[in-house]
Write a protein that holds these residues in place. Structure first.
Motif, PDB file in Angstrom:
ATOM      1  N   GLY A  42      36.300  49.327  59.033  1.00 53.43           N
ATOM      2  CA  GLY A  42      35.228  48.809  57.659  1.00 53.43           C
ATOM      3  C   GLY A  42      36.622  48.869  56.860  1.00 53.43           C
ATOM      4  O   GLY A  42      37.758  49.770  56.407  1.00 53.43           O
ATOM      5  N   ASP A  43      36.488  48.570  55.340  1.00 53.68           N
ATOM      6  CA  ASP A  43      37.396  48.638  54.219  1.00 53.68           C
ATOM      7  C   ASP A  43      37.359  50.074  53.630  1.00 53.68           C
ATOM      8  O   ASP A  43      38.453  50.438  52.931  1.00 53.68           O
ATOM      9  CB  ASP A  43      37.154  47.589  53.406  1.00 53.68           C
ATOM     10  CG  ASP A  43      37.282  45.693  53.658  1.00 53.68           C
ATOM     11  OD1 ASP A  43      38.104  45.953  54.899  1.00 53.68           O
ATOM     12  OD2 ASP A  43      36.339  45.076  53.547  1.00 53.68           O
ATOM     13  N   GLU A  44      36.128  50.229  53.770  1.00 53.11           N
ATOM     14  CA  GLU A  44      35.982  51.833  52.700  1.00 53.11           C
ATOM     15  C   GLU A  44      35.722  52.421  53.524  1.00 53.11           C
ATOM     16  O   GLU A  44      34.313  53.414  55.127  1.00 53.11           O
ATOM     17  CB  GLU A  44      34.937  52.188  51.782  1.00 53.11           C
ATOM     18  CG  GLU A  44      34.890  50.773  50.554  1.00 53.11           C
ATOM     19  CD  GLU A  44      35.812  50.923  49.813  1.00 53.11           C
ATOM     20  OE1 GLU A  44      35.736  52.212  49.514  1.00 53.11           O
ATOM     21  OE2 GLU A  44      36.348  49.777  49.464  1.00 53.11           O
ATOM     22  N   THR A  45      36.625  53.976  53.561  1.00 47.92           N
ATOM     23  CA  THR A  45      36.938  55.009  54.133  1.00 47.92           C
ATOM     24  C   THR A  45      36.327  55.965  53.454  1.00 47.92           C
ATOM     25  O   THR A  45      36.843  56.253  52.582  1.00 47.92           O
ATOM     26  CB  THR A  45      38.477  55.771  54.712  1.00 47.92           C
ATOM     27  OG1 THR A  45      38.390  54.333  55.547  1.00 47.92           O
ATOM     28  CG2 THR A  45      37.515  56.394  55.967  1.00 47.92           C
ATOM     29  N   PRO A  46      34.989  56.896  54.222  1.00 46.69           N
ATOM     30  CA  PRO A  46      34.462  57.885  53.465  1.00 46.69           C
ATOM     31  C   PRO A  46      34.810  59.007  53.632  1.00 46.69           C
ATOM     32  O   PRO A  46      35.646  58.829  54.172  1.00 46.69           O
ATOM     33  CB  PRO A  46      32.534  58.205  53.368  1.00 46.69           C
ATOM     34  CG  PRO A  46      33.274  57.167  54.844  1.00 46.69           C
ATOM     35  CD  PRO A  46      34.307  56.197  55.018  1.00 46.69           C
ATOM     36  N   HIS A  47      35.230  60.126  52.531  1.00 50.84           N
ATOM     37  CA  HIS A  47      35.303  61.029  52.602  1.00 50.84           C
ATOM     38  C   HIS A  47      37.175  60.707  53.138  1.00 50.84           C
ATOM     39  O   HIS A  47      37.970  61.996  53.315  1.00 50.84           O
ATOM     40  CB  HIS A  47      35.161  62.203  54.015  1.00 50.84           C
ATOM     41  CG  HIS A  47      33.854  61.867  53.493  1.00 50.84           C
ATOM     42  ND1 HIS A  47      33.591  62.743  52.147  1.00 50.84           N
ATOM     43  CD2 HIS A  47      32.877  61.581  54.303  1.00 50.84           C
ATOM     44  CE1 HIS A  47      32.275  63.094  52.628  1.00 50.84           C
ATOM     45  NE2 HIS A  47      32.031  61.772  53.961  1.00 50.84           N
ATOM     46  N   ASN A  48      37.522  60.322  52.361  1.00 52.46           N
ATOM     47  CA  ASN A  48      39.936  59.856  53.174  1.00 52.46           C
ATOM     48  C   ASN A  48      40.528  60.987  51.786  1.00 52.46           C
ATOM     49  O   ASN A  48      40.814  61.013  52.964  1.00 52.46           O
ATOM     50  CB  ASN A  48      40.128  58.422  51.597  1.00 52.46           C
ATOM     51  CG  ASN A  48      41.029  57.733  52.563  1.00 52.46           C
ATOM     52  OD1 ASN A  48      41.409  58.022  53.212  1.00 52.46           O
ATOM     53  ND2 ASN A  48      41.672  56.996  51.411  1.00 52.46           N
ATOM     54  N   SER A  49      40.492  61.405  51.055  1.00 50.12           N
ATOM     55  CA  SER A  49      40.700  62.460  50.319  1.00 50.12           C
ATOM     56  C   SER A  49      40.897  63.899  51.677  1.00 50.12           C
ATOM     57  O   SER A  49      42.117  64.398  51.793  1.00 50.12           O
ATOM     58  CB  SER A  49      40.665  63.105  48.805  1.00 50.12           C
ATOM     59  OG  SER A  49      39.474  63.342  49.210  1.00 50.12           O
ATOM     60  N   GLU A  50      39.762  64.003  52.648  1.00 46.90           N
ATOM     61  CA  GLU A  50      39.547  64.951  52.411  1.00 46.90           C
ATOM     62  C   GLU A  50      40.149  65.044  54.365  1.00 46.90           C
ATOM     63  O   GLU A  50      40.781  66.102  54.800  1.00 46.90           O
ATOM     64  CB  GLU A  50      38.154  65.045  52.733  1.00 46.90           C
ATOM     65  CG  GLU A  50      37.279  66.319  52.113  1.00 46.90           C
ATOM     66  CD  GLU A  50      36.795  64.859  50.807  1.00 46.90           C
ATOM     67  OE1 GLU A  50      37.267  63.703  51.254  1.00 46.90           O
ATOM     68  OE2 GLU A  50      35.555  65.275  49.876  1.00 46.90           O
ATOM     69  N   LEU A  51      40.000  63.567  54.939  1.00 45.50           N
ATOM     70  CA  LEU A  51      40.651  63.287  55.881  1.00 45.50           C
ATOM     71  C   LEU A  51      42.281  63.460  55.650  1.00 45.50           C
ATOM     72  O   LEU A  51      42.654  64.024  57.219  1.00 45.50           O
ATOM     73  CB  LEU A  51      40.584  62.098  56.385  1.00 45.50           C
ATOM     74  CG  LEU A  51      39.100  61.680  57.056  1.00 45.50           C
ATOM     75  CD1 LEU A  51      38.574  59.947  56.975  1.00 45.50           C
ATOM     76  CD2 LEU A  51      38.512  62.470  57.833  1.00 45.50           C
ATOM     77  N   ILE A  52      42.811  62.710  54.582  1.00 38.21           N
ATOM     78  CA  ILE A  52      44.373  63.188  54.532  1.00 38.21           C
ATOM     79  C   ILE A  52      45.027  64.405  54.590  1.00 38.21           C
ATOM     80  O   ILE A  52      45.772  65.315  55.212  1.00 38.21           O
ATOM     81  CB  ILE A  52      44.449  62.340  53.080  1.00 38.21           C
ATOM     82  CG1 ILE A  52      44.443  60.778  53.576  1.00 38.21           C
ATOM     83  CG2 ILE A  52      46.258  62.859  52.914  1.00 38.21           C
ATOM     84  CD1 ILE A  52      44.715  59.867  52.256  1.00 38.21           C
TER      85      ILE A  52
END
Length: 147
Positions: A28-38
């Motif tokens: 999908g286009d939107e990734t929830p928790h993007n900054s936490e994953l990085i």
């Protein structure tokens, strides 16, 4: 300590003689928790899928226009736990990730080193009671005589 729960495609689990790689795709286009994953990249995390929890190093978080790929390398005493994950590969699962309090260094195997000193001229001196290669060769030859 960050804790993330996301729906992912459990793409694959691949084992060779040295490591076990686990890969997930966030579609999908939107990734929830993007900054936490990085923020988890390069650290030890606790992976949870259903009732299975195991420690793994977050090897990479790769993003392109269609998906986000999460790659992990299983660490520690996780072999019997990863076996439980094989039937779930290829399906959409709910993945929970939590940063571990342990560091990567605590997971690395330690071995006893050889004590030595480097002298000013670059030569190396070792303790006198330490085995030499000649001692080992003599012992191997003695063992051959016993057979």
């Amino acid at each position: 300590m960050a804790k993330v729960e996301i729906d992912v495609l459990f793409k694959k689990i691949q084992k060779d003689d040295k490591k076990e790689v686990i890969e997930f795709h966030v579609l999908g286009d939107e990734t929830p928790h993007n900054s936490e994953l990085i923020g988890m990249a390069g650290s030890i995390v606790i992976i949870g899928i259903g009732d299975v929890k195991l420690s793994a190093e977050c090897k990479s978080v790769q993003r392109d226009s269609k998906k986000v790929v999460l790659k992990f390398e299983a660490k520690g005493d996780s072999e019997e736990k990863t076996i439980k994950l094989y039937p779930k590969a290829g399906f959409n699962v709910k993945l929970s990730l939590e940063q571990s309090q342990m560091s990567i260094e605590e997971f690395e195997e330690e071995h006893e080193g050889i004590e030595y000193k480097v002298d000013g001229d670059g030569s190396v001196s070792v303790p006198t009671d330490q085995l030499t290669i000649e001692d080992v060769n003599e012992t191997e030859n003695d063992d051959d005589l016993l057979d």
